[in-house]
Scaffold this motif. Sequence first.
Motif, mmCIF file in Angstrom:
data_model
loop_
_atom_site.group_PDB
_atom_site.id
_atom_site.type_symbol
_atom_site.label_atom_id
_atom_site.label_comp_id
_atom_site.label_asym_id
_atom_site.label_seq_id
_atom_site.Cartn_x
_atom_site.Cartn_y
_atom_site.Cartn_z
ATOM 1 N N ARG A 152 -3.791 -19.849 -14.044
ATOM 2 C CA ARG A 152 -3.575 -19.330 -15.396
ATOM 3 C C ARG A 152 -3.990 -17.869 -15.497
ATOM 4 O O ARG A 152 -3.324 -17.060 -16.158
ATOM 5 C CB ARG A 152 -4.354 -20.174 -16.411
ATOM 6 C CG ARG A 152 -3.770 -21.557 -16.635
ATOM 7 C CD ARG A 152 -4.362 -22.189 -17.881
ATOM 8 N NE ARG A 152 -5.793 -22.351 -17.755
ATOM 9 C CZ ARG A 152 -6.386 -23.449 -17.302
ATOM 10 N NH1 ARG A 152 -5.637 -24.486 -16.919
ATOM 11 N NH2 ARG A 152 -7.699 -23.546 -17.225
ATOM 12 N N ARG A 153 -5.064 -17.501 -14.811
ATOM 13 C CA ARG A 153 -5.513 -16.106 -14.844
ATOM 14 C C ARG A 153 -4.497 -15.196 -14.179
ATOM 15 O O ARG A 153 -4.199 -14.106 -14.685
ATOM 16 C CB ARG A 153 -6.866 -15.993 -14.148
ATOM 17 C CG ARG A 153 -7.456 -14.592 -14.125
ATOM 18 C CD ARG A 153 -8.808 -14.592 -13.445
ATOM 19 N NE ARG A 153 -9.760 -15.453 -14.139
ATOM 20 C CZ ARG A 153 -10.999 -15.683 -13.715
ATOM 21 N NH1 ARG A 153 -11.427 -15.122 -12.585
ATOM 22 N NH2 ARG A 153 -11.801 -16.471 -14.393
ATOM 23 N N ALA A 154 -3.951 -15.638 -13.038
ATOM 24 C CA ALA A 154 -2.951 -14.820 -12.348
ATOM 25 C C ALA A 154 -1.693 -14.654 -13.196
ATOM 26 O O ALA A 154 -1.126 -13.549 -13.279
ATOM 27 C CB ALA A 154 -2.608 -15.437 -10.999
ATOM 28 N N LEU A 155 -1.244 -15.730 -13.825
ATOM 29 C CA LEU A 155 -0.044 -15.637 -14.662
ATOM 30 C C LEU A 155 -0.304 -14.799 -15.903
ATOM 31 O O LEU A 155 0.607 -14.124 -16.401
ATOM 32 C CB LEU A 155 0.418 -17.048 -15.046
ATOM 33 C CG LEU A 155 0.940 -17.918 -13.900
ATOM 34 C CD1 LEU A 155 1.314 -19.304 -14.396
ATOM 35 C CD2 LEU A 155 2.129 -17.248 -13.211
ATOM 36 N N THR A 156 -1.519 -14.823 -16.409
ATOM 37 C CA THR A 156 -1.849 -13.980 -17.560
ATOM 38 C C THR A 156 -1.807 -12.503 -17.183
ATOM 39 O O THR A 156 -1.297 -11.664 -17.934
ATOM 40 C CB THR A 156 -3.238 -14.342 -18.108
ATOM 41 O OG1 THR A 156 -3.246 -15.720 -18.492
ATOM 42 C CG2 THR A 156 -3.596 -13.486 -19.308
ATOM 43 N N ILE A 157 -2.345 -12.189 -15.997
ATOM 44 C CA ILE A 157 -2.333 -10.799 -15.547
ATOM 45 C C ILE A 157 -0.902 -10.312 -15.326
ATOM 46 O O ILE A 157 -0.561 -9.161 -15.654
ATOM 47 C CB ILE A 157 -3.163 -10.657 -14.252
ATOM 48 C CG1 ILE A 157 -4.639 -10.964 -14.539
ATOM 49 C CG2 ILE A 157 -3.009 -9.267 -13.653
ATOM 50 C CD1 ILE A 157 -5.504 -10.977 -13.299
ATOM 51 N N SER A 158 -0.045 -11.185 -14.788
ATOM 52 C CA SER A 158 1.341 -10.788 -14.505
ATOM 53 C C SER A 158 2.262 -10.996 -15.692
ATOM 54 O O SER A 158 3.486 -10.836 -15.552
ATOM 55 C CB SER A 158 1.877 -11.585 -13.320
ATOM 56 O OG SER A 158 1.950 -12.977 -13.633
ATOM 57 N N GLU A 159 1.706 -11.380 -16.853
ATOM 58 C CA GLU A 159 2.487 -11.623 -18.070
ATOM 59 C C GLU A 159 3.541 -12.710 -17.852
ATOM 60 O O GLU A 159 4.688 -12.599 -18.290
ATOM 61 C CB GLU A 159 3.149 -10.327 -18.552
ATOM 62 C CG GLU A 159 2.142 -9.253 -18.946
ATOM 63 C CD GLU A 159 2.813 -7.995 -19.440
ATOM 64 O OE1 GLU A 159 4.058 -7.925 -19.353
ATOM 65 O OE2 GLU A 159 2.094 -7.085 -19.903
ATOM 66 N N ASP A 161 4.890 -13.805 -14.976
ATOM 67 C CA ASP A 161 5.802 -13.649 -13.842
ATOM 68 C C ASP A 161 5.230 -14.386 -12.635
ATOM 69 O O ASP A 161 4.216 -13.974 -12.068
ATOM 70 C CB ASP A 161 5.979 -12.166 -13.512
ATOM 71 C CG ASP A 161 7.013 -11.955 -12.414
ATOM 72 O OD1 ASP A 161 7.693 -12.933 -12.045
ATOM 73 O OD2 ASP A 161 7.142 -10.806 -11.939
ATOM 74 N N PRO A 162 5.871 -15.487 -12.170
ATOM 75 C CA PRO A 162 5.317 -16.236 -11.026
ATOM 76 C C PRO A 162 5.460 -15.505 -9.702
ATOM 77 O O PRO A 162 4.894 -15.933 -8.696
ATOM 78 C CB PRO A 162 6.144 -17.527 -11.032
ATOM 79 C CG PRO A 162 7.416 -17.165 -11.707
ATOM 80 C CD PRO A 162 7.066 -16.128 -12.725
ATOM 81 N N ALA A 163 6.206 -14.396 -9.677
ATOM 82 C CA ALA A 163 6.365 -13.656 -8.427
ATOM 83 C C ALA A 163 5.061 -13.055 -7.944
ATOM 84 O O ALA A 163 4.954 -12.681 -6.768
ATOM 85 C CB ALA A 163 7.410 -12.543 -8.609
ATOM 86 N N ILE A 164 4.061 -12.990 -8.812
ATOM 87 C CA ILE A 164 2.766 -12.444 -8.394
ATOM 88 C C ILE A 164 2.102 -13.323 -7.350
ATOM 89 O O ILE A 164 1.260 -12.867 -6.578
ATOM 90 C CB ILE A 164 1.845 -12.272 -9.630
ATOM 91 C CG1 ILE A 164 0.638 -11.390 -9.260
ATOM 92 C CG2 ILE A 164 1.396 -13.622 -10.160
ATOM 93 C CD1 ILE A 164 -0.274 -11.094 -10.432
ATOM 94 N N LEU A 165 2.509 -14.603 -7.298
ATOM 95 C CA LEU A 165 1.912 -15.525 -6.333
ATOM 96 C C LEU A 165 2.365 -15.238 -4.907
ATOM 97 O O LEU A 165 1.758 -15.734 -3.956
ATOM 98 C CB LEU A 165 2.269 -16.965 -6.711
ATOM 99 C CG LEU A 165 1.799 -17.419 -8.099
ATOM 100 C CD1 LEU A 165 2.270 -18.833 -8.370
ATOM 101 C CD2 LEU A 165 0.289 -17.327 -8.223
ATOM 102 N N VAL A 166 3.445 -14.466 -4.731
ATOM 103 C CA VAL A 166 3.927 -14.088 -3.395
ATOM 104 C C VAL A 166 4.164 -12.585 -3.343
ATOM 105 O O VAL A 166 5.115 -12.111 -2.718
ATOM 106 C CB VAL A 166 5.224 -14.850 -3.039
ATOM 107 C CG1 VAL A 166 4.944 -16.311 -2.800
ATOM 108 C CG2 VAL A 166 6.271 -14.688 -4.155
ATOM 109 N N SER A 167 3.300 -11.835 -3.981
ATOM 110 C CA SER A 167 3.518 -10.392 -4.127
ATOM 111 C C SER A 167 2.823 -9.562 -3.056
ATOM 112 O O SER A 167 2.979 -8.344 -3.047
ATOM 113 C CB SER A 167 3.028 -9.933 -5.506
ATOM 114 O OG SER A 167 1.638 -10.218 -5.653
ATOM 115 N N SER A 168 2.072 -10.178 -2.154
ATOM 116 C CA SER A 168 1.361 -9.415 -1.135
ATOM 117 C C SER A 168 1.364 -10.202 0.171
ATOM 118 O O SER A 168 1.533 -11.431 0.170
ATOM 119 C CB SER A 168 -0.081 -9.118 -1.582
ATOM 120 O OG SER A 168 -0.820 -10.317 -1.676
#
Length: 202
Positions: A152-159, A161-168
């Motif tokens: 939930r924290r990651a999705l909040t930071i990315s507004e 966007d689930p792509a943040i889970l594979v962004s690095s």
Amino acid sequence: MAGPEAANNAASAGVLVPLLTIGLPTSATAAVILTAFQSYGLQPGPELFEESGPLVWTLIASLYLGNLMLLVLNLPLVRMWARLLTIPAYGIYAGVLVFAALGTYAAGGTTGDLVVLCVLGLVGLLMRQAGIPVAPAVVGLILGPIAEQQLRRALTISEGDPAILVSSPITITLWVVALLALLLAIAAPLRGGKGRDPRYSR
């Protein structure tokens, strides 16, 4: 008897290394310790040594003192501890059940907690009869809420966007490692079953 006991003590102390350094429980006991830390507002990890250094070093010192006490108690009383093995299993189970019920009632003070204890005990018995290990379930039960919170924290930071889970590259590597671990866990019993098959024993 000394060999298995020494290995058990080494493994029990070894799980504290990943737990205190990166906050990763590698056993059911470490998961319970992690829950105890979080109940007091402590998050194991590198910052724990800076924020609660005295607590960490006290824990390490307690392991050293515990080994000394084991040495003092085990050498002169080894025959008495060996006689404990003659206690019937049902007597040990009864004692564990009594203390578990007392601890559960003392923590909540309601009969509903005792009902939950009985239901969880029944689920654990069914899992044991089915050959399903209980330790991973305990670890998952404790780490599940933490994983949901971080998701939930990651999705909040990315507004959202689930792509943040594979962004690095690091996240992709972790996903690949997790997928490989899952596939190996599924494939290992299948390979073990083939090894026991008479058709593959020739």
